[in-house]
Design an enzyme around this catalytic site. Structure first.
Site, PDB file in Angstrom:
ATOM      1  N   SER A 190     -87.430  88.177   6.784  1.00  0.00           N
ATOM      2  CA  SER A 190     -88.512  87.813   5.884  1.00  0.00           C
ATOM      3  C   SER A 190     -88.120  86.598   5.046  1.00  0.00           C
ATOM      4  CB  SER A 190     -88.820  89.036   5.015  1.00  0.00           C
ATOM      5  OG  SER A 190     -90.096  88.954   4.477  1.00  0.00           O
ATOM      6  N   ARG A 219     -97.118  95.649  -5.959  1.00  0.00           N
ATOM      7  CA  ARG A 219     -96.186  96.272  -5.020  1.00  0.00           C
ATOM      8  C   ARG A 219     -96.928  97.149  -4.005  1.00  0.00           C
ATOM      9  NH1 ARG A 219     -91.719  94.857  -2.635  1.00  0.00           N
ATOM     10  NH2 ARG A 219     -90.301  96.574  -2.185  1.00  0.00           N
ATOM     11  N   ASP A 223     -95.276  93.765  13.661  1.00  0.00           N
ATOM     12  CA  ASP A 223     -95.214  93.043  12.374  1.00  0.00           C
ATOM     13  C   ASP A 223     -96.393  92.093  12.284  1.00  0.00           C
ATOM     14  OD1 ASP A 223     -94.638  91.525  10.146  1.00  0.00           O
ATOM     15  OD2 ASP A 223     -92.574  91.070  10.717  1.00  0.00           O
ATOM     16  N   HIS A 268     -93.630  95.130   9.469  1.00  0.00           N
ATOM     17  CA  HIS A 268     -92.644  94.203   8.911  1.00  0.00           C
ATOM     18  C   HIS A 268     -91.373  94.938   8.460  1.00  0.00           C
ATOM     19  CE1 HIS A 268     -91.176  90.521   7.268  1.00  0.00           C
ATOM     20  NE2 HIS A 268     -91.203  90.933   6.025  1.00  0.00           N
ATOM     21  N   ASP A 269     -91.512  96.203   8.055  1.00  0.00           N
ATOM     22  CA  ASP A 269     -90.345  96.998   7.646  1.00  0.00           C
ATOM     23  C   ASP A 269     -89.316  97.163   8.756  1.00  0.00           C
ATOM     24  OD1 ASP A 269     -90.658  97.596   4.986  1.00  0.00           O
ATOM     25  OD2 ASP A 269     -91.888  99.378   5.338  1.00  0.00           O
TER      26      ASP A 269
END
Lengths: 368, 220
Positions: free
Chosen positions: A145, A214, A309, A342-343
């Site tokens: 990222s 968040r 992702d 994406h994690d």
């Protein structure tokens, strides 16, 4: 492995916006042993909300590092072989100088008087840290990222010092969609009355705004699949709808929990500054093409993306690969199958471990 | 049409049995013989990087591989090969001219959507091209079609017509014809039946044909 942070202070750093920051601190951790030839150093670069605590158990908090499953003895970044360094980024709030730091000229926190920083500035501070540690060349620079953006910036800005680069789940520049999500986060913070134009230090921080920011972030880090699998439409601690606006669904509970937890460890102004740095980042800036930006790069590259992702989609990694090919650079690329969105770069460890272990081994062999 | 068969080639260089043992495919052995040390090699359809790993270790080759299958690319990278996941049909366009000394396409030409485009692109990015393909003119293939009246199934072409990855079938004659039309210089040709060299009637007896070719401008 119990680990501690160290802080190095520099007199000043010149920034891309033309200003200087003085003094400037950088918080870092290191794992493993630097060999006699100083040829086994690897710089790990953290993502947006990460910090210098990448591996081991923090003496301070008792918690494992954010990439502890990848860094350590016998792991992908094997600390029996390599010396691994990670530092908190400039603008952060975990030991390196950022908007929550005290401005020595005024004796007050910088808040919004902190200069707008860039990925290039972050990398310049990391270079100063390495200079102070006497490390000339990095066997690898790596990160996912925003960490991947820094790895790319390293390879282009300091080509003589980078033997290989492993940018993961990243891009050379944010798309409109990526900027849009960051802007929603920033607006959530700035819309919170407690933000007070950034002057909330010593008072109530903009906790609601930061938590909402968040929550949005976490949605973008997951995939439709992984959310369906993890939460579905399950209700939280009840059999029927509450017919009110308390938590009904598991996913609501999770997002609220994540949002509130984040408030305890992250500074809202850092959120603004770091997301802005990501949005400004454009590796090809000032060049005729991305390929031209890689003209100077000498590193060997391993580019990794993840199938699910959608925040940093594979096409962005493929753009990196194509530009490197156009300059006939040494590049390996794979899109790993994953449901985690994406994690995945933090979660899908097994496959990344094999790739990185093999890539590093052959890179050190070639470099020797 | 008569084909010049290079009988002398086999005696010129000592075959390296080790390559055969490691790689298990007869065309790999010959590629190991052809490729000069310390050169730049692009392997299209590199699988899990076996050939490139061998060439790097034994010939000091600077290699790159292209492979469509993600799991194979993973294995290739894990063994230290710079492979990337991509489509051969499109993958070459990014490279500058003459980026490689050799571009290898080992037994996948018949699987590409546009073989001629691929061949031309290979000759653009590589000074020389090594191309191997299963020979559709082999007598077993001919016999299979003649006797069964159905799309041929042989050891070399084992798939049912609806499952086959092969979409462009060609024979030794077909390749020679194309080379003439395209003005390619055939520097070497090898014909194989199993691990053995075929010295006569290659279009009938060769299971695999392997060519080392270059574009005309190299010799202009």
């Amino acid at each position: 492995m119990i680990v501690d942070s160290s802080v190095v202070r520099f007199d000043c750093i010149s920034l891309d916006n033309g200003s200087t920051l003085a003094p400037v601190d950088v918080d870092y951790q290191a794992y493993g042993e630097l060999n006699a030839r100083k040829s086994n150093a690897i710089l790990v670069l953290h993502a947006f909300s990460g910090d210098a605590h990448a591996a081991g158990i923090s003496r301070e908090t008792g918690k494992p590092g954010w990439w502890d499953n990848m860094i350590g003895p016998g792991k992908g970044f094997d600390t029996d072989k390599y010396y691994v360094i990670c530092s908190n980024v400039l603008g952060g709030c975990r030991g390196s100088t950022g908007p929550s730091s005290v401005n020595s000229a005024t004796g007050c926190p910088y808040a919004m008087s902190f200069p707008v920083i860039t990925i290039g500035d972050m990398v310049r501070l990391q270079k100063m840290l390495l200079d102070s540690l006497g490390i000339e060349r990095l066997l690898a620079v790596t990160g996912g990222s925003m960490g991947g953006m820094q790895a790319l910036e390293w390879a282009v800005s300091y080509p003589e010092r980078v033997v290989s680069a492993i940018p993961i789940a990243t891009t050379t520049r944010h798309s409109a969609q990526q900027i849009a999500f960051n802007e929603v986060g920033r607006q959530a913070i700035m819309a919170d009355p407690d933000w007070s134009e950034g002057n909330y230090y010593g008072r109530k921080p903009p906790a609601r705004g930061l938590a909402v920011a968040r929550m949005v972030g976490h949605i973008t880090y997951m995939s439709d699949d992984s959310m369906r699998e993890k939460f579905g439409r399950r209700l939280r601690g009840k059999e029927n709808f509450g017919f009110d606006f308390d938590v009904d669904f598991e996913v609501e509970s999770y997002l609220r929990y994540r949002g509130n937890e984040f408030v305890n460890r992250f500074d809202a102004n850092s959120y603004l500054y770091i997301t802005k740095a990501m949005d400004y980042f454009d590796l090809a800036n000032g060049q005729v093409s991305l390929a031209a930006a890689f003209e100077q790069a000498k590193a060997r590259f391993l580019v990794i993306s993840f199938s699910s992702d959608w925040l940093y989609p594979s096409y962005q990694s493929q753009e990196i690969v194509r530009a490197l090919r156009a300059r006939n650079r040494d590049v390996a690329y794979v899109e790993l199958e994953s449901n985690y969105g994406h994690d995945a770069f933090l979660v899908d460890v097994a496959e990344q471990t094999d790739l990185i272990r093999g890539f590093l081994a052959s890179t050190s062999e070639k470099a020797a | 049409m008569t084909l010049p068969v290079s009988l002398n080639e086999s005696g010129k260089q000592k075959p390296q049995p080790f390559v055969r043992e490691v790689l298990g495919r007869s065309d790999y052995r010959i590629i190991g013989e052809i490729v000069e040390p310390q050169t730049r090699v692009l392997d299209l359809g590199c699988g899990d990087g076996e050939l490139l790993e061998w060439l790097a270790a034994n010939k000091g080759v600077d290699g790159r591989g292209v492979e469509l299958s993600g799991s194979k690319v993973q294995r290739a990278i894990a063994r230290g090969v710079s492979a990337y996941q991509g489509d051969i049909d499109q993958g070459l366009a990014d490279y500058p001219d003459r980026a490689f000394d050799y571009v290898i396409l080992s037994q996948t030409l018949q699987e590409t959507f546009r073989p001629l485009k691929v061949l031309r692109e290979m000759l653009r990015v590589g000074r020389r091209v090594i191309v191997a393909f299963p020979n559709y003119g082999h007598w077993r293939v001919r016999l299979s079609l003649l006797l069964s009246g159905r799309a041929p199934k042989t050891e070399l072409f084992p798939h049912e017509w609806y499952e086959s990855p092969n979409i462009h079938f060609l024979t030794v004659y077909n390749f020679e014809d194309l080379a003439a039309v395209e003005g390619l210089v055939i520097e070497r040709r090898y014909f194989l039946s199993g691990a053995r060299r075929v010295s006569m009637l290659p279009n009938l007896l060769a299971e695999v044909a392997l060519y080392l070719v270059s574009g005309t401008d190299l010799h202009a």
